[in-house]
Design an enzyme around this catalytic site. Structure first.
Site, PDB file in Angstrom:
ATOM      1  N   GLU A   1     -26.540 -24.899  50.266  1.00  0.00           N
ATOM      2  CA  GLU A   1     -26.269 -26.310  50.594  1.00  0.00           C
ATOM      3  C   GLU A   1     -25.361 -26.506  51.800  1.00  0.00           C
ATOM      4  O   GLU A   1     -25.517 -27.459  52.547  1.00  0.00           O
ATOM      5  CB  GLU A   1     -25.596 -27.044  49.415  1.00  0.00           C
ATOM      6  CG  GLU A   1     -26.405 -27.090  48.164  1.00  0.00           C
ATOM      7  CD  GLU A   1     -25.721 -26.274  47.106  1.00  0.00           C
ATOM      8  OE1 GLU A   1     -25.448 -25.098  47.401  1.00  0.00           O
ATOM      9  OE2 GLU A   1     -25.480 -26.783  46.022  1.00  0.00           O
TER      10      GLU A   1
ATOM     11  N   ASP B   1     -26.258 -24.332  44.291  1.00  0.00           N
ATOM     12  CA  ASP B   1     -25.274 -24.086  43.229  1.00  0.00           C
ATOM     13  C   ASP B   1     -25.902 -23.976  41.842  1.00  0.00           C
ATOM     14  O   ASP B   1     -26.973 -24.537  41.576  1.00  0.00           O
ATOM     15  CB  ASP B   1     -24.229 -25.209  43.213  1.00  0.00           C
ATOM     16  CG  ASP B   1     -23.284 -25.126  44.404  1.00  0.00           C
ATOM     17  OD1 ASP B   1     -23.104 -24.011  44.923  1.00  0.00           O
ATOM     18  OD2 ASP B   1     -22.741 -26.162  44.808  1.00  0.00           O
TER      19      ASP B   1
ATOM     20  N   ASP C   1     -25.681 -25.398  38.972  1.00  0.00           N
ATOM     21  CA  ASP C   1     -25.513 -26.509  38.039  1.00  0.00           C
ATOM     22  C   ASP C   1     -26.723 -27.420  38.195  1.00  0.00           C
ATOM     23  O   ASP C   1     -27.647 -27.123  38.956  1.00  0.00           O
ATOM     24  CB  ASP C   1     -24.192 -27.249  38.282  1.00  0.00           C
ATOM     25  CG  ASP C   1     -24.057 -27.794  39.701  1.00  0.00           C
ATOM     26  OD1 ASP C   1     -25.079 -27.848  40.424  1.00  0.00           O
ATOM     27  OD2 ASP C   1     -22.940 -28.147  40.099  1.00  0.00           O
TER      28      ASP C   1
ATOM     29  N   GLU D   1     -27.219 -30.334  39.548  1.00  0.00           N
ATOM     30  CA  GLU D   1     -27.436 -30.893  40.889  1.00  0.00           C
ATOM     31  C   GLU D   1     -27.983 -29.813  41.821  1.00  0.00           C
ATOM     32  O   GLU D   1     -28.893 -30.064  42.610  1.00  0.00           O
ATOM     33  CB  GLU D   1     -26.118 -31.460  41.424  1.00  0.00           C
ATOM     34  CG  GLU D   1     -26.318 -32.392  42.592  1.00  0.00           C
ATOM     35  CD  GLU D   1     -25.066 -33.179  42.938  1.00  0.00           C
ATOM     36  OE1 GLU D   1     -25.148 -33.978  43.869  1.00  0.00           O
ATOM     37  OE2 GLU D   1     -24.024 -32.987  42.292  1.00  0.00           O
TER      38      GLU D   1
ATOM     39  N   TYR E   1     -16.993 -20.718  41.192  1.00  0.00           N
ATOM     40  CA  TYR E   1     -17.506 -22.087  41.334  1.00  0.00           C
ATOM     41  C   TYR E   1     -16.583 -23.086  40.647  1.00  0.00           C
ATOM     42  O   TYR E   1     -16.146 -22.873  39.525  1.00  0.00           O
ATOM     43  CB  TYR E   1     -18.913 -22.160  40.748  1.00  0.00           C
ATOM     44  CG  TYR E   1     -19.629 -23.446  41.072  1.00  0.00           C
ATOM     45  CD1 TYR E   1     -19.723 -23.893  42.384  1.00  0.00           C
ATOM     46  CD2 TYR E   1     -20.207 -24.221  40.067  1.00  0.00           C
ATOM     47  CE1 TYR E   1     -20.366 -25.072  42.693  1.00  0.00           C
ATOM     48  CE2 TYR E   1     -20.870 -25.398  40.369  1.00  0.00           C
ATOM     49  CZ  TYR E   1     -20.942 -25.820  41.674  1.00  0.00           C
ATOM     50  OH  TYR E   1     -21.581 -26.989  41.982  1.00  0.00           O
TER      51      TYR E   1
ATOM     52  N   ARG F   1     -17.016 -26.332  39.765  1.00  0.00           N
ATOM     53  CA  ARG F   1     -17.494 -27.395  38.864  1.00  0.00           C
ATOM     54  C   ARG F   1     -17.959 -26.738  37.567  1.00  0.00           C
ATOM     55  O   ARG F   1     -19.084 -26.264  37.463  1.00  0.00           O
ATOM     56  CB  ARG F   1     -18.627 -28.195  39.499  1.00  0.00           C
ATOM     57  CG  ARG F   1     -18.154 -29.064  40.649  1.00  0.00           C
ATOM     58  CD  ARG F   1     -19.183 -30.073  41.111  1.00  0.00           C
ATOM     59  NE  ARG F   1     -18.678 -30.806  42.260  1.00  0.00           N
ATOM     60  CZ  ARG F   1     -18.869 -30.463  43.522  1.00  0.00           C
ATOM     61  NH1 ARG F   1     -19.565 -29.370  43.803  1.00  0.00           N
ATOM     62  NH2 ARG F   1     -18.382 -31.181  44.503  1.00  0.00           N
TER      63      ARG F   1
ATOM     64  N   HIS G   1     -20.967 -20.199  34.484  1.00  0.00           N
ATOM     65  CA  HIS G   1     -20.613 -19.507  33.245  1.00  0.00           C
ATOM     66  C   HIS G   1     -19.192 -19.007  33.161  1.00  0.00           C
ATOM     67  O   HIS G   1     -18.846 -18.295  32.242  1.00  0.00           O
ATOM     68  CB  HIS G   1     -21.570 -18.326  33.029  1.00  0.00           C
ATOM     69  CG  HIS G   1     -22.996 -18.750  32.950  1.00  0.00           C
ATOM     70  ND1 HIS G   1     -23.435 -19.682  32.038  1.00  0.00           N
ATOM     71  CD2 HIS G   1     -24.091 -18.396  33.679  1.00  0.00           C
ATOM     72  CE1 HIS G   1     -24.736 -19.875  32.193  1.00  0.00           C
ATOM     73  NE2 HIS G   1     -25.151 -19.110  33.186  1.00  0.00           N
TER      74      HIS G   1
END
Length: 867
Positions: free
Chosen positions: A32, A105, A107, A109, A307, A309, A352
């Site tokens: 991204e 990423d 997740d 999104e 990560y 988030r 995770h």
């Protein structure tokens, strides 16, 4: 295929690529962000080329709903103008690659971004792989490449469900607010619930009535002269009872009645999740939630932390072992204790691990100041989570006296073994936390004690605390509202929309009483303290209160905390494959749409109107309400023919303004006198109170009351403004002015603002300095123009961060730095501008007005404009 639930707009294929890209690597990796791309490219060999999609490449259209509410609720995704060059470039590169690796990423999104890329770049299953990692390290990246997976369409659908539901709520509620409250307003599912929390907290504070009591604290000394403090656990209700108690103690003999020592322990907090990182960075570093996420994003992209988030508390075995090694090496084996923390959150987001350093051996980093501080916090928290308990000894002492039955108590705490406290202690949100128990001197039962003083201090019960950004995140998380990716944008949005603001009030002085017993005599004194400060706390604005009340009254379901939490659980179920996203949206939308239509037709307008009483002279109704440009006071009932209006000051609000304060507003505008032959007027406007002097407008200082401004003060402000605006030089027959703005000192010349760097002495600029600054700026303005098509009045300029702007009048289109800007044609630029140009509204023909009688024409003669 799941992509049947969405429509993608067609794009023009083909793109011009650089010389380097003609010799394309066999593997194209798409992430991204460009910062992440640079870090990853270091770990992969020459067979891999890493490119950035610059976030989402497709989204719902901005000027239409973009959802098939009459059919299967399929969303229509489009590529915005600024992303078209990115898509063209990536598509061209993908066609030349043997394999495309989608590395967004890990997740929901990120999964949706991978899916958008696959659809828009027309990638085939056989040469597309999805890879995920939760840290940007060489091992993690290589491991991800060795273990690719398919796109998880359950996660994609969970993200689609969130996007579609939020679009439906916002798109349908906003026009209702325009019609029933005020134009230009907007509503959102999670944001509106956050505003409700803040509104209700503020009202509970305003409704709170403080009760008073007296707290007794004594300082005692033992036979060795060592001092310590003790308190009476139960407070006294009145000043009289407290005074009587102190008098009874004047000549009392004090001794230790009981002493107990008990072992105790403290355990470390779990490693950081998104929520706890935001809370702790707020407490310890003073970071707003949005800043914490921006800084953490940079640390993640640089490969320094995992990560950011996540709501998982898990640490990998490797991370726990690495922490154990560092603890043992630096503090000793007795300080190490591996711990596994269990994540309580249902459907904990898909990254995770908790947030931790990628390399525990890196105790600190030497980079940008805020990044260094946040990394330090994360490293300490992670290390402490794997350390031993702190071993304490807690001592409780009870002190009796010879004159009454009241018992003083003292508590002490001694650290026997520091454990994790050697590294880190979690903060808390209480403004007035209990004092930390300190050390007590050596004491024994029956020891005689002398008092140095005994104070009885008047205290007041405290209202509920206002939310900080961090404590609001904590509350949202506890209620199950939102998920890690939503906290920062939610809090940012409610402030941008003007529903909530950071308080500026330092508080008011409050008097309190203190009685002091010393040397057998009780004396009293009056002291003062600050109370009621809302500095940097979240406070609802008038418009926030009004919108909240309207939504709660008419859309109680949407604003219900339980409903919002249940929606989040549905998203979790969709991501696990246990619920169909379209059925979930259908189930919600049918009733919601009926509710919207009913409110449109039948709900009353909401203006926050509050009647203050009758005008003391005219007897007319005095009220306050929301006007077109903000809160106003009004003399005259709504049905009255003639009414007077006045804007409220910035520090006044509809809920608390008094009749006296409202009537003061109508004394403005006020003529203060004349200066240099011109009338000087003080008034109040949309942007606050000001002085008008001829064509000059001068704002009053922040917090200055316009009713207290006299002519000498006005003259002082006018002279300061004249001095500030006076030209310091004329260059090419045009005046040069100087000033200081939000980005520091500047010069203004020929409608151009020129920043003045620290290498210049701004207070003593020479003529050569001024000419140099102007000439350098002129050259920069020339250099940044890449295309200038005067016949169509369009130019293309370099912008910040390596990007480009296509400009025509007030229309600006930002293009990413990946755009091959030299090859942009005039025709393409014209199409971009046309697509961005708002369509002219065609005025509907109004039916011919009925002719009024001559008598009615002269009957109503209004003297004041309505707002």
């Amino acid at each position: 295929m799941h992509s049947q639930n969405a429509q993608f707009s067609p794009e023009v294929s083909g793109a011009l690529i650089t010389k380097k890209e003609r010799y394309m690597a066999k593997n194209l990796v798409i992430v991204e962000s460009p910062a992440k791309a640079k870090t990853i490219e270091k770990f992969l060999g020459k067979d891999f080329q890493v490119e950035s999609s610059y976030g989402h490449i497709a989204d719902l259209p901005s000027k239409e709903l973009g959802i098939d509410v009459d059919g299967d609720f399929s969303p229509k995704y489009i590529v915005s103008d600024d992303k078209k060059p990115v898509v063209k470039k990536l598509r061209a590169l993908a066609k030349k690659a043997d394999m495309v690796w989608l590395a967004s990423d890990e997740d929901r999104e990120g999964e949706a971004i991978a899916w958008y890329l696959k659809e828009q770049l027309e990638l085939k299953d056989e040469n597309t792989k999805r890879i995920v990692f939760h840290e940007i390290t060489k091992n993690a990246i290589l491991k991800a490449v060795e273990n690719p997976r398919d796109i998880d369409y359950n996660m994609v659908n969970a993200q689609q469900a969130r996007r579609v539901l939020d679009r439906l709520v916002g798109y349908e509620l906003s026009p209702v607010l325009w019609r029933k409250v005020k134009g230009g307003l907007s509503a959102g599912r999670v944001q509106s619930v956050a505003v409700r929390l803040i509104v209700e907290r503020e009202r509970s504070i305003l409704d709170f009535n403080a009760e008073t009591h007296y707290k007794v604290v004594a300082q005692f000394s033992n036979t060795e002269g060592k001092t310590f403090k003790a308190t009476i656990p139960k407070n006294f209700d009145t000043k009289k009872t407290a005074e009587n108690f102190l008098n009874s103690c004047a000549n009392a003999a004090f001794s230790i009645a009981d002493l107990t020592k008990k072992p105790a322990k403290k355990s470390p907090a779990a490693p950081f999740t998104t929520s706890t990182l935001q809370q702790e960075a707020s407490r310890k570093l003073g970071f707003p939630v949005g800043k914490t996420m921006q800084v953490a994003q940079r640390l993640y992209e640089a490969g320094l932390i995992t990560y950011m988030r996540t709501d998982s508390l898990n640490l990998s075995v490797d991370a726990r072992n690495a922490a154990e090694e560092e603890i043992t090496n630096y503090y000793g084996a007795e300080y190490s204790k591996q711990r596994v923390f269990k994540t309580k959150a249902k459907g904990a987001q898909e990254a995770h691990e908790a947030i931790r350093p990628t390399n525990m051996k890196m105790h600190s980093i030497d980079t940008e100041y805020d990044q260094t501080r946040l990394y330090d916090l994360i490293w300490k928290r992670t290390l402490a989570s794997q350390m031993s308990d702190a071993q304490l000894e807690r001592t409780n002492v009870k002190i009796e006296n010879s004159e009454n039955s009241k018992i003083f108590t003292a508590n002490g705490e001694m650290i026997k073994f520091e454990g994790f406290l050697k590294v880190y202690l979690e903060g808390n949100d209480d403004d007035e936390g209990e004092e930390q128990a300190g050390m007590l001197p050596n004491l024994k039962v029956k020891d005689k004690l002398d008092y140095t003083f005994i104070n009885a201090t008047q205290r007041f019960t405290s209202p509920p605390y206002r939310f900080t950004e961090a404590s609001l995140v904590k509350q949202l998380e506890e209620l199950g509202i939102g998920r890690p990716s939503t906290y920062a944008p939610t809090i940012s949005t409610v402030q941008k929309r003007g529903y909530v603001e950071k308080g500026q009030n330092e508080g008011l002085e409050r008097e309190y009483q203190q009685l002091i017993l010393s040397n057998g005599v009780v004396k009293g004194e009056a002291l003062t303290e600050k109370t009621g400060s809302d500095k940097n706390k979240l406070v609802p604005t008038d418009i926030g209160n009004i919108v909240n009340d309207f939504l709660v009254n008419n859309f109680s379901n949407i604003l219900d905390f339980g409903f919002t939490a249940r929606v989040e659980n549905s998203f979790d179920d969709i991501s696990e494959g246990d619920e169909d996203w379209i059925e979930m949206i259908k189930g919600f939308y049918t009733k919601f749409h009926e509710n919207v239509e009913d409110v449109k037709e039948n709900a009353e307008r909401e203006s926050g109107e509050r009647i203050l009483g009758k005008h003391p002279e005219s007897g007319k109704t005095v009220l306050v309400r929301l006007g077109k440009f903000g809160p106003i006071a009004q003399i005259g009932a709504p049905e009255d023919e003639e009414k007077l209006f006045a804007s409220l000051n910035k520090d006044q609000n509809l809920g608390t303004i008094t009749m006296e304060e409202a009537l003061e507003l109508f004394l403005l505008p006020k003529v203060l006198g004349a200066y240099e032959g011109e009338e000087v007027i003080v008034s109040n406007g949309r942007f606050g109170p000001y002085i008008k002097f001829g064509t000059m407008f001068v704002s009053l200082d922040k917090g200055e009351n316009p009713m207290e401004v006299d002519l000498p003060r006005a003259e002082e402000l006018i002279v300061a403004k004249q001095k500030a605006d006076a030209p310091i030089y004329h260059y090419e027959d045009l005046p040069v002015q100087k000033g200081v703005g939000r980005f520091g000192p500047f010069l203004k010349w020929n409608a151009i603002f020129i920043n003045v760097s620290k290498k210049y002495d701004f207070d003593n600029l020479s003529v050569d300095d001024i000419i140099e600054l102007i000439e350098v700026k002129k050259q920069k303005e020339i250099d940044k123009v890449i295309h200038n098509w005067e016949d169509v009045a369009i130019r293309v300029e370099k912008a910040r961060w390596g990007r480009y702007n296509v400009l025509k009048g007030k229309i600006k289109i930002e293009l990413p730095k990946t755009t091959e800007i030299e090859k942009l044609s005039k025709e393409e630029a014209v199409k971009m501008i046309e697509a961005k140009t708002p369509k002219k509204k065609v005025a509907k023909k109004k039916p011919a007005a009925k002719k009024k009688t001559a008598a009615k024409k002269t009957a109503a003669k209004k003297t004041v404009k309505k707002k």
